[in-house]
Enzyme design. Structure first.
Site, PDB file in Angstrom:
ATOM      1  N   ASN A 131      83.074 -75.621  50.835  1.00 15.70           N
ATOM      2  CA  ASN A 131      81.728 -75.759  50.283  1.00 15.70           C
ATOM      3  C   ASN A 131      81.873 -75.967  48.777  1.00 15.70           C
ATOM      4  O   ASN A 131      82.120 -75.015  48.040  1.00 15.70           O
ATOM      5  CB  ASN A 131      80.926 -74.470  50.591  1.00 15.70           C
ATOM      6  CG  ASN A 131      79.549 -74.483  49.963  1.00 15.70           C
ATOM      7  OD1 ASN A 131      79.103 -75.509  49.449  1.00 15.70           O
ATOM      8  ND2 ASN A 131      78.865 -73.355  50.006  1.00 15.70           N
TER       9      ASN A 131
ATOM     10  N   GLY B  16      81.799 -65.369  45.639  1.00 10.20           N
ATOM     11  CA  GLY B  16      82.097 -65.671  44.239  1.00 10.20           C
ATOM     12  C   GLY B  16      82.382 -64.449  43.381  1.00 10.20           C
ATOM     13  O   GLY B  16      82.422 -64.539  42.160  1.00 10.20           O
TER      14      GLY B  16
ATOM     15  N   GLU C  83      72.747 -68.729  48.718  1.00 11.68           N
ATOM     16  CA  GLU C  83      72.241 -69.224  47.427  1.00 11.68           C
ATOM     17  C   GLU C  83      70.923 -69.966  47.621  1.00 11.68           C
ATOM     18  O   GLU C  83      70.019 -69.887  46.792  1.00 11.68           O
ATOM     19  CB  GLU C  83      73.302 -70.121  46.763  1.00 11.68           C
ATOM     20  CG  GLU C  83      74.456 -69.276  46.215  1.00 11.68           C
ATOM     21  CD  GLU C  83      75.796 -69.972  46.161  1.00 11.68           C
ATOM     22  OE1 GLU C  83      75.863 -71.208  46.295  1.00 11.68           O
ATOM     23  OE2 GLU C  83      76.800 -69.262  45.995  1.00 11.68           O
TER      24      GLU C  83
ATOM     25  N   LYS D 136      79.663 -76.720  46.693  1.00  7.00           N
ATOM     26  CA  LYS D 136      78.452 -76.343  45.951  1.00  7.00           C
ATOM     27  C   LYS D 136      78.103 -77.451  44.943  1.00  7.00           C
ATOM     28  O   LYS D 136      78.317 -78.621  45.237  1.00  7.00           O
ATOM     29  CB  LYS D 136      78.631 -74.972  45.294  1.00  7.00           C
ATOM     30  CG  LYS D 136      79.095 -73.915  46.320  1.00  7.00           C
ATOM     31  CD  LYS D 136      79.024 -72.507  45.843  1.00  7.00           C
ATOM     32  CE  LYS D 136      79.476 -71.573  46.959  1.00  7.00           C
ATOM     33  NZ  LYS D 136      79.386 -70.180  46.577  1.00  7.00           N
TER      34      LYS D 136
ATOM     35  N   SER E 257      84.787 -65.151  48.870  1.00  8.59           N
ATOM     36  CA  SER E 257      86.046 -64.919  48.153  1.00  8.59           C
ATOM     37  C   SER E 257      87.293 -65.085  49.037  1.00  8.59           C
ATOM     38  O   SER E 257      88.271 -64.344  48.895  1.00  8.59           O
ATOM     39  CB  SER E 257      86.036 -63.558  47.474  1.00  8.59           C
ATOM     40  OG  SER E 257      84.999 -63.507  46.502  1.00  8.59           O
TER      41      SER E 257
ATOM     42  N   HIS F 149      72.438 -71.251  53.399  1.00  5.63           N
ATOM     43  CA  HIS F 149      73.390 -70.558  52.528  1.00  5.63           C
ATOM     44  C   HIS F 149      72.632 -69.515  51.705  1.00  5.63           C
ATOM     45  O   HIS F 149      71.482 -69.738  51.318  1.00  5.63           O
ATOM     46  CB  HIS F 149      74.102 -71.567  51.621  1.00  5.63           C
ATOM     47  CG  HIS F 149      75.242 -70.948  50.882  1.00  5.63           C
ATOM     48  ND1 HIS F 149      75.054 -70.189  49.745  1.00  5.63           N
ATOM     49  CD2 HIS F 149      76.575 -70.947  51.124  1.00  5.63           C
ATOM     50  CE1 HIS F 149      76.232 -69.751  49.322  1.00  5.63           C
ATOM     51  NE2 HIS F 149      77.175 -70.208  50.143  1.00  5.63           N
TER      52      HIS F 149
ATOM     53  N   GLU G  24      78.641 -64.586  55.760  1.00  5.45           N
ATOM     54  CA  GLU G  24      79.046 -64.430  54.366  1.00  5.45           C
ATOM     55  C   GLU G  24      78.299 -63.248  53.739  1.00  5.45           C
ATOM     56  O   GLU G  24      77.121 -63.390  53.364  1.00  5.45           O
ATOM     57  CB  GLU G  24      78.712 -65.694  53.572  1.00  5.45           C
ATOM     58  CG  GLU G  24      79.353 -66.951  54.129  1.00  5.45           C
ATOM     59  CD  GLU G  24      79.374 -68.074  53.094  1.00  5.45           C
ATOM     60  OE1 GLU G  24      80.468 -68.550  52.797  1.00  5.45           O
ATOM     61  OE2 GLU G  24      78.305 -68.447  52.587  1.00  5.45           O
TER      62      GLU G  24
HETATM   63  P1  PGA Z   1      83.312 -68.256  47.505  1.00  9.02           P
HETATM   64  O1  PGA Z   1      82.008 -68.915  48.171  1.00  9.02           O
HETATM   65  O2  PGA Z   1      84.484 -68.616  48.381  1.00  9.02           O
HETATM   66  O3  PGA Z   1      83.393 -68.861  46.133  1.00  9.02           O
HETATM   67  O4  PGA Z   1      83.082 -66.779  47.485  1.00  9.02           O
HETATM   68  C1  PGA Z   1      81.820 -68.965  49.555  1.00  9.02           C
HETATM   69  C2  PGA Z   1      80.486 -69.577  49.894  1.00  9.02           C
HETATM   70  O5  PGA Z   1      79.502 -69.295  49.195  1.00  9.02           O
HETATM   71  O6  PGA Z   1      80.359 -70.381  50.839  1.00  9.02           O
END
Ligand code: PGA
Length: 250
Positions: A9, A174, A98, A11, A214, A96, A168
């Site tokens: 992903n 993150g 976010e 983003k 992460s 997601h 997640e």
């Molecule tokens: P990350 O993000 O691996 O940077 O924690 C995962 C995601 O949001 O899909």
């Protein structure tokens, strides 16, 4: 048997040259890998470029990061399932955290988006996950099963391969903090049981469940060793050839 799926992903990151270098590097580094699949989910403006780069690599899916549930119309700024198909997508991330936290995504909008994806034969990667407060209050199972039921109840699928679920935990995205593999697997088992209730035991066994939050080259193997974790949705560590290739080669 569920084929492992490692999904990137990106983003809101990457430009055309960087995307070109990253995808070519990844394809080279992972050319020997045959027993697992990859998905690359770039921002919309890079889909056409990445489609050309991954053409001829049947184990690499192209995915978008969102879609609108209508096919076309006066929805400024939105992109629809037929448009994603037109540019060669096979998958699309939906819900997601976010988008839920910053752009007003709800279980209801997720449900409409999942229905649009399925009806156009796009595979939704539906994301669910709890906040830190919810985990600490012992509400994880409640939160993720409500999200799953909200988006999937009533959806028409015949095979588990038509959908992917990404679990997640929001507090792990993150942040460098991850759920322990035991914690993640326990939630996956709850999700699989819920899929059984929504669809059937057979479909629930076929659906791939990804862990996200992460994920790095150093922790992927322990997640993949869990009985109900079938892959990962990777953000930060998917932006470099070296780290994502190592994750794919766990
Ligand atoms: P990350 O993000 O691996 O940077 O924690 C995962 C995601 O949001 O899909």
């Amino acid at each position: 048997m569920r084929t492992p799926l490692l999904a990137a992903n990106w983003k809101m990151n990457m430009g055309r040259q960087a995307a070109h270098d990253l995808v070519n590097g990844l394809l080279k580094e992972t050319s020997e890998v045959k027993d697992r699949e990859m998905a690359i989910c770039p921002p919309f403006h890079l889909l056409a470029d990445v489609e050309k780069l991954v053409a001829g690599h049947p184990h690499v899916y192209l995915g978008a990061q969102d879609l609108h549930w209508e096919d076309s119309g006066a929805y400024t700024g939105e992109v629809s399932a037929p448009m994603l198909l037109d540019v060669g997508c096979q998958m699309v991330i939906i819900g997601h955290s976010e988008r839920r936290a910053m752009f007003g995504e709800t279980d209801e909008t997720c449900s409409k988006k999942v229905a649009a994806a399925i009806s156009h034969k796009l595979i939704p990667i539906l994301c669910v996950g709890e906040s830190l407060e919810e985990r600490e209050a012992g509400k994880t199972a409640d939160v993720v099963t409500t999200q799953l039921r909200g988006a999937l109840t009533g959806q028409q699928i015949e095979k588990g391969s038509q959908i992917v679920i990404a679990y997640e935990p929001i507090w792990a995205i993150g942040t460098g903090r991850t759920a322990t593999p035991e914690m993640a697997n326990e939630t996956m088992q709850i999700l699989r049981k819920t899929l059984e209730e929504i669809f059937s035991a057979e479909i629930a066994q076929e659906v791939r469940l990804l862990y996200g939050g992460s994920v790095k080259p150093t922790n992927i193997a322990e997640f993949m060793a869990c009985s109900d974790i079938d892959g990962a949705l990777v953000g930060g560590a998917s932006l470099k050839v070296d780290s994502f290739a190592k994750i794919v080669q766990y």
